[in-house]
Design a protein around this motif. Structure first.
Motif, PDB file in Angstrom:
ATOM      1  N   GLY A  48     -10.710  -2.705  -6.936  1.00 49.16           N
ATOM      2  CA  GLY A  48     -11.587  -2.966  -5.795  1.00 49.16           C
ATOM      3  C   GLY A  48     -10.838  -2.933  -4.475  1.00 49.16           C
ATOM      4  N   PHE A  49      -9.630  -3.491  -4.471  1.00 51.15           N
ATOM      5  CA  PHE A  49      -8.808  -3.512  -3.251  1.00 51.15           C
ATOM      6  C   PHE A  49      -8.473  -2.086  -2.820  1.00 51.15           C
ATOM      7  CE2 PHE A  49      -5.140  -4.100  -0.586  1.00 51.15           C
ATOM      8  CZ  PHE A  49      -5.298  -5.348  -0.023  1.00 51.15           C
ATOM      9  N   PHE A  50      -8.050  -1.267  -3.777  1.00 49.75           N
ATOM     10  CA  PHE A  50      -7.721   0.129  -3.481  1.00 49.75           C
ATOM     11  C   PHE A  50      -8.952   0.861  -2.920  1.00 49.75           C
ATOM     12  CE2 PHE A  50      -7.638   4.591  -4.856  1.00 49.75           C
ATOM     13  CZ  PHE A  50      -6.475   5.021  -4.238  1.00 49.75           C
ATOM     14  N   SER A  51     -10.103   0.635  -3.543  1.00 49.91           N
ATOM     15  CA  SER A  51     -11.344   1.295  -3.095  1.00 49.91           C
ATOM     16  C   SER A  51     -11.695   0.903  -1.671  1.00 49.91           C
ATOM     17  CB  SER A  51     -12.504   0.938  -4.031  1.00 49.91           C
ATOM     18  OG  SER A  51     -12.205   1.308  -5.358  1.00 49.91           O
ATOM     19  N   ILE A  52     -11.562  -0.394  -1.352  1.00 44.33           N
ATOM     20  CA  ILE A  52     -11.860  -0.871   0.004  1.00 44.33           C
ATOM     21  C   ILE A  52     -10.907  -0.240   1.015  1.00 44.33           C
ATOM     22  CG2 ILE A  52     -11.838  -2.906   1.519  1.00 44.33           C
ATOM     23  CD1 ILE A  52     -14.274  -2.831  -0.276  1.00 44.33           C
TER      24      ILE A  52
END
Length: 199
Positions: A48-52
């Motif tokens: 999720g962090f990478f996607s954000i």
């Protein structure tokens, strides 16, 4: 204008390592289930962090191309957010709950990031201010997002394995005040440097 890697690192490091939804939940998971059983949850957070980060880079790029006049405004807003963060870091406590929590998995970690305002603001601030001069082709965007994700994962691991020790170390008022003051001053330095870069 060159990219100020030191200020970028300072901001990202303080934002990812200070107490927030990611670090507090990681500490609770590590305390109750151990590091290995917590890894699926951490993997969800990392995804999720990478996607954000990638979405923030794309959004910042779109703003720069369609509305370049808004970039100075974003720098000012980013600086104000960093000053706001400095204020909260200065008064932060490190009292962490050790009560049992339900075991969380990959989807829980992923959802936490997609709804985590701290991460969303981090991504938008980094890519619209600190890295506004960065090459916006796919490889630099992916590599920078990976670096920030690795930093976040390191913070999760640190709090999962050493969160209790960190909380005990910062339990004394004097130590907590010193650490908080140093972190806050570093954030203020970063915000001022960003603002000075406008002139």
């Amino acid at each position: 204008m060159e990219i100020d890697l030191f200020s970028t690192f300072l901001f990202a490091f303080i934002t990812t390592f200070t107490p927030g939804p990611n670090t507090i939940s990681s500490h609770a998971m590590g305390m109750n289930y151990g590091y290995r059983r917590s890894l699926p949850y951490f993997a969800g957070i990392a995804t999720g962090f990478f996607s954000i980060m990638v979405l923030s880079a794309l959004f910042a790029t779109l703003l720069q191309q369609l509305m370049p006049s808004v970039v100075p405004l974003l720098t000012i807003l980013g600086s104000l957010y960093i000053l706001y963060l400095a204020y909260h870091v200065f008064f932060a406590s490190y009292l962490l709950s050790q009560r049992a929590v339900k075991a969380l998995g990959y989807s829980n970690g992923l959802l936490l990031q997609l709804l985590n305002p701290k991460v969303i603001i981090l991504g938008l601030t980094v890519y619209s201010t600190f890295l506004k001069e960065m090459d916006r082709s796919p490889i630099p965007i992916i590599l920078s997002a990976l670096v920030f994700t690795l930093m976040s994962f390191t913070a999760l691991t640190t709090w999962a394995l050493f969160g209790l020790g960190i909380a005990r170390l910062l339990k004394t008022e004097r130590t907590r005040r010193i650490v908080n003051a140093v972190l806050s001053l570093l954030l203020v330095y970063t915000a001022v440097k960003m603002l000075l870069g406008l002139w």
